[in-house]
Design an enzyme around this catalytic site. Structure first.
Site, mmCIF file in Angstrom:
data_model
loop_
_atom_site.group_PDB
_atom_site.id
_atom_site.type_symbol
_atom_site.label_atom_id
_atom_site.label_comp_id
_atom_site.label_asym_id
_atom_site.label_seq_id
_atom_site.Cartn_x
_atom_site.Cartn_y
_atom_site.Cartn_z
ATOM 1 N N LYS A 131 -16.200 22.394 -1.859
ATOM 2 C CA LYS A 131 -15.014 22.188 -1.027
ATOM 3 C C LYS A 131 -13.766 22.826 -1.643
ATOM 4 O O LYS A 131 -13.729 23.162 -2.821
ATOM 5 C CB LYS A 131 -14.799 20.694 -0.775
ATOM 6 N N ARG B 93 -23.952 14.274 -1.383
ATOM 7 C CA ARG B 93 -24.213 15.136 -0.223
ATOM 8 C C ARG B 93 -23.839 16.558 -0.623
ATOM 9 O O ARG B 93 -22.668 16.843 -0.907
ATOM 10 C CB ARG B 93 -23.403 14.681 0.981
#
Length: 285
Positions: free
Chosen positions: A231, A265
């Site tokens: 991210k 995740r």
């Protein structure tokens, strides 16, 4: 941090009568049925590619496969409910047939999409909006009697970065989760997983503040999922782009595990599984 810090936390999920133990952390591999997700290597455009990705996730140590057909990145294209449902159901049916042992998570904020995918053979629902983008979602989860991952976010994927003002971010997140957990439990939902929502309605510094204080979520005594994989909180700080952020992902995943994360995740399943194994080794008595 010692494992016994988190002994009171609920660590089992009931997936269609099968108990899944989260007392040892596990990996959720990302499978995107869209060409619009932020990391190109996670995208699949055909069922054959989806099956190959599912097999890779399982072979590399993934416990769950998280299937998404609607990109939540800022500026992503809208996908109609029918198109999302069609993509999801087709993929779930194919993966369930090819890999009957696979535990399938459905990444959607739409109740009808979730229902269709669960009825096609999926096992749990992963909702980035925690019911805020579809008022039918909580009742659908209760009716289907499946585990529910709910994430913290304000606004929508299109507007979330306009909603990063907090007086006290951890307190506001605790209140957000408290209200929703209470509502779901009153509706009979037994298996709830919390996701702090890294990258959603949070500035770079706010993301790190949440990670720094992640133990605060222990008050709920519920499993916690962490999704920081590749991210912008990593590459906007270190430089480069998503393709350069694997090392940073592993570093933050390690911190998350030490702070009690039950599920990672990720895009890179093998790296995350190794991270879990090494952290576990350091915690052996």
């Amino acid at each position: 941090m010692a494992k016994d810090t988190f002994l009171n936390r609920k660590t089992t999920l009931n997936l269609n009568g099968k108990l899944v133990d989260l007392s040892s952390p596990c990996v959720m591999g990302i499978l995107n049925l869209t060409n619009d997700s932020f990391y190109s290597n996670s995208r699949t455009s055909t069922i054959e590619q989806a099956l190959q990705r599912a097999e890779k996730i399982l072979n590399e140590g993934g416990r769950f496969i998280d299937i998404g057909a609607y990109s939540s990145r800022p500026g992503a294209k809208d996908v109609s409910e029918q198109e999302e449902t069609d993509r999801m159901v087709t993929a779930v049916e194919a993966i369930s047939e090819a890999f009957p042992e696979a535990l399938l998570s459905i990444d959607t904020f739409r109740a009808k999409v979730a229902r269709g995918a669960i009825e096609a053979g999926a096992h749990l629902i992963n909702d980035i909006s925690a019911g805020d983008m579809d008022e039918a979602m909580f009742q659908t989860v209760a009716d289907l009697n499946v585990p529910y991952i709910m994430m913290h976010m304000k606004g929508t994927p299109q507007t979330m970065q306009q909603h990063t003002t907090y007086q006290h971010i951890m307190l506001e997140m605790a209140n957000y989760f408290s209200d929703k957990v209470t509502t779901l439990q009153k509706m009979g939902v037994k298996d709830i997983i919390l996701d702090p929502g890294f990258g959603f309605a949070k500035t770079l510094d706010q993301n790190y503040e949440v990670l720094r204080h992640m133990e605060d979520f222990n008050i709920f005594e519920l499993p916690v999922l962490v999704g920081v994989s590749r991210k912008s909180m990593i590459y906007k700080f270190l430089g480069g782009g998503p393709e350069d952020a694997l090392n940073g992902t592993t570093a933050l995943n390690t911190i998350a595990l030490l702070k009690g994360a039950n599920i990672l995740r990720v895009h890179d399943v093998k790296a995350a599984a190794e991270c879990i194994a090494l952290v576990g080794k350091t915690q052996q008595q």
